[in-house]
Design a protein around this motif. Sequence first.
Motif, mmCIF file in Angstrom:
data_model
loop_
_atom_site.group_PDB
_atom_site.id
_atom_site.type_symbol
_atom_site.label_atom_id
_atom_site.label_comp_id
_atom_site.label_asym_id
_atom_site.label_seq_id
_atom_site.Cartn_x
_atom_site.Cartn_y
_atom_site.Cartn_z
ATOM 1 N N GLY A 320 25.181 62.811 50.624
ATOM 2 C CA GLY A 320 26.232 63.317 49.747
ATOM 3 C C GLY A 320 26.686 64.699 50.154
ATOM 4 N N ARG A 321 26.884 64.880 51.476
ATOM 5 C CA ARG A 321 27.300 66.178 52.020
ATOM 6 C C ARG A 321 28.487 65.991 52.953
ATOM 7 N N THR A 322 29.444 65.155 52.547
ATOM 8 C CA THR A 322 30.597 64.872 53.411
ATOM 9 C C THR A 322 31.738 65.857 53.206
ATOM 10 N N GLY A 323 31.717 66.608 52.114
ATOM 11 C CA GLY A 323 32.836 67.482 51.786
ATOM 12 C C GLY A 323 33.969 66.781 51.063
ATOM 13 N N ILE A 324 33.788 65.495 50.764
ATOM 14 C CA ILE A 324 34.757 64.725 49.979
ATOM 15 C C ILE A 324 34.119 64.501 48.607
ATOM 16 N N PRO A 325 34.553 65.178 47.556
ATOM 17 C CA PRO A 325 33.802 65.220 46.300
ATOM 18 C C PRO A 325 33.457 63.871 45.681
ATOM 19 N N ILE A 326 34.390 62.922 45.624
ATOM 20 C CA ILE A 326 34.073 61.652 44.974
ATOM 21 C C ILE A 326 33.041 60.875 45.777
ATOM 22 N N VAL A 327 33.097 60.981 47.105
ATOM 23 C CA VAL A 327 32.098 60.325 47.954
ATOM 24 C C VAL A 327 30.733 60.966 47.724
ATOM 25 N N ASP A 328 30.688 62.266 47.720
ATOM 26 C CA ASP A 328 29.409 62.956 47.534
ATOM 27 C C ASP A 328 28.831 62.694 46.151
ATOM 28 N N ALA A 329 29.701 62.623 45.144
ATOM 29 C CA ALA A 329 29.220 62.331 43.790
ATOM 30 C C ALA A 329 28.548 60.961 43.744
ATOM 31 N N GLY A 330 29.178 59.973 44.384
ATOM 32 C CA GLY A 330 28.599 58.642 44.388
ATOM 33 C C GLY A 330 27.270 58.577 45.102
ATOM 34 N N MET A 331 27.181 59.215 46.266
ATOM 35 C CA MET A 331 25.947 59.164 47.025
ATOM 36 C C MET A 331 24.822 59.925 46.322
ATOM 37 N N MET A 346 32.746 51.019 46.170
ATOM 38 C CA MET A 346 33.832 50.628 47.074
ATOM 39 C C MET A 346 34.418 51.836 47.791
ATOM 40 N N ILE A 347 34.503 52.948 47.087
ATOM 41 C CA ILE A 347 35.066 54.159 47.696
ATOM 42 C C ILE A 347 34.160 54.677 48.808
ATOM 43 N N VAL A 348 32.860 54.788 48.534
ATOM 44 C CA VAL A 348 31.951 55.342 49.553
ATOM 45 C C VAL A 348 31.808 54.380 50.722
ATOM 46 N N ALA A 349 31.876 53.078 50.453
ATOM 47 C CA ALA A 349 31.777 52.103 51.537
ATOM 48 C C ALA A 349 33.008 52.162 52.428
ATOM 49 N N SER A 350 34.180 52.232 51.804
ATOM 50 C CA SER A 350 35.402 52.342 52.589
ATOM 51 C C SER A 350 35.396 53.607 53.431
ATOM 52 N N PHE A 351 34.925 54.711 52.867
ATOM 53 C CA PHE A 351 34.880 55.967 53.612
ATOM 54 C C PHE A 351 33.960 55.850 54.823
ATOM 55 N N PHE A 397 42.889 46.822 56.944
ATOM 56 C CA PHE A 397 43.855 47.920 56.824
ATOM 57 C C PHE A 397 43.983 48.430 55.390
ATOM 58 N N ARG A 398 43.252 47.825 54.450
ATOM 59 C CA ARG A 398 43.200 48.377 53.098
ATOM 60 C C ARG A 398 42.138 49.477 53.092
ATOM 61 N N ILE A 399 42.595 50.701 53.115
ATOM 62 C CA ILE A 399 41.689 51.855 53.228
ATOM 63 C C ILE A 399 41.819 52.698 51.966
ATOM 64 N N PHE A 400 40.734 52.816 51.249
ATOM 65 C CA PHE A 400 40.737 53.631 50.038
ATOM 66 C C PHE A 400 40.933 55.103 50.404
ATOM 67 N N ASN A 401 41.893 55.739 49.788
ATOM 68 C CA ASN A 401 42.027 57.191 49.928
ATOM 69 C C ASN A 401 41.137 57.814 48.850
ATOM 70 N N PRO A 402 40.031 58.466 49.234
ATOM 71 C CA PRO A 402 39.077 58.941 48.228
ATOM 72 C C PRO A 402 39.643 60.001 47.293
ATOM 73 N N VAL A 403 40.630 60.763 47.778
ATOM 74 C CA VAL A 403 41.245 61.768 46.903
ATOM 75 C C VAL A 403 42.073 61.078 45.819
ATOM 76 N N PHE A 432 39.343 67.580 43.441
ATOM 77 C CA PHE A 432 39.258 66.369 44.246
ATOM 78 C C PHE A 432 39.471 66.633 45.736
ATOM 79 N N LYS A 433 40.003 67.828 46.061
ATOM 80 C CA LYS A 433 40.247 68.204 47.457
ATOM 81 C C LYS A 433 40.117 69.727 47.577
ATOM 82 N N PRO A 434 38.923 70.249 47.485
ATOM 83 C CA PRO A 434 38.739 71.710 47.451
ATOM 84 C C PRO A 434 39.190 72.418 48.717
ATOM 85 N N TRP A 435 39.326 71.701 49.806
ATOM 86 C CA TRP A 435 39.735 72.321 51.069
ATOM 87 C C TRP A 435 41.190 72.808 51.044
#
Length: 475
Positions: A320-331, A346-351, A397-403, A432-435
């Motif tokens: 849970g250290r990817t820098g993408i908040p929703i992904v990190d929250a899930g992990m 589904m979001i973390v798997a797609s990422f 080609f269905r790619i979840f945009n985590p933001v 959702f996108k601190p960067w």
Amino acid sequence: MSDIAIHWFRQDLRLSDNPALAKAVEQGTLLPVYILDDDNAGPDAMGGASRWWLHEALGVLNDQLRGHLRLYKGDARTIIPQLAAHYGARVVSWTRCYEPWRMARDKAIKDQFDAQDCGTIRLNGSLLWEPWAIQKQDGTPYKVFTPFFRKGCLQAPPPAAPMEAPDDIAFAKPQEDDGAISLGELSLLPAVAWHKQLAPHWDIGEAGAQAALKRFLDDGLNGYKSGRDVPSQPHVSRLSPYLHWGHISPNQIWHALDDLEDDAIPDQDVDHFRSELAWREFSYSLLYYNPDLTKEPLQPKFAGFEWQDDPEMLSAWQKGRTGIPIVDAGMRELWKTGYMHNRVRMIVASFLIKNLHTDWREGEAWFWDTLVDADLANNAASWQWVAGCGADAAPYFRIFNPVLQAEKFDADGQYIRHYVPELSKLPNKYLFKPWVAPKDILTEAGVRLGETYPAPIIDLKASREAALDAYKALS
């Protein structure tokens, strides 16, 4: 002396609605046993979270059985026939399992008993319908979920009504020289006490399963169809580990829905929850007809897909250290609780697959080790679905945009703030996108990218384009 019946518990760790157990009780005095069979499981041996759950579950089951549960460790192909001979058992019963290694082992054991003077009772107690019972009109299995559910499940004979727990079980007197060991000697608990943080989140056992079902029917089912996508809301049942371990049967859940007296619950919510039960059935159908489901893509064109091998990227995702908040929250939810909300899965798997271009089997293996509901059929089928290489799969080609997913399904930021507290003071505009947040906003929130919270390990747009290019090359 009364006839002895052995019931071999596996993934049916309950007394109620357990047809094989009930039949064994009818035969005579009961010898209940559990065997930790890593010998035959091989690469499909349980992961760490599952082993912790099993440790707790066996203790609870032994209490229900008034201390009569006998525990063994080793090759069940040897242990079960030895026990039958040792006790002079008249019959051995078990609930069917559908994992390929278990089916092969169970057939070998049945063949041994067929050649001896000991009967076997093998019944379904884990699925609404046997995998071979739901087929198309031409006798072939369904490959697409919606017709499997609508034309198969909903048109099939209804699941059997649940049975009560057996009354007044008469137990066989245990013999001390039968090779049984203690719960501690099964060595199920991890060497590092990671499991202690999981315990507060679960009430393990049959009573806990029934309480979870009641809580969901009372508080979560109304609004389920839409609310189930919002990880901060209570519109999820959290019944998956109880179903996997057999603390509750799918029949009990299905009929509890039939028995609802609350007219305020919309039919669409009940129907959608039934479809989730049916997805579990579909996963077992896929595994039954495709024994390599955990290893090989169902769509052959993906067999030669070129994945990237980047251990640092994989580790960042796992921690849970990817820098993408929703992904990190899930992990982090996964690591802290042994569970992850389905939308976030589904979001973390797609990422992992589409943005990090990592083999879906790496994600499947991590979930297998860390989920308390790790289920061979459901885990593999779901990962293949996200990867786009399975049956009824989401297109590659269905790619979840985590933001965008976070903005839509965690709009108030409650879920992210809970599991990624170092970002909790950021306004929603940047949570959702601190960067993209201005430096003064980050400073005011106490966030230092690359220090207190990682900068993104991948560019979402560029990695998405790379995934699409890779898919086009495959096509």
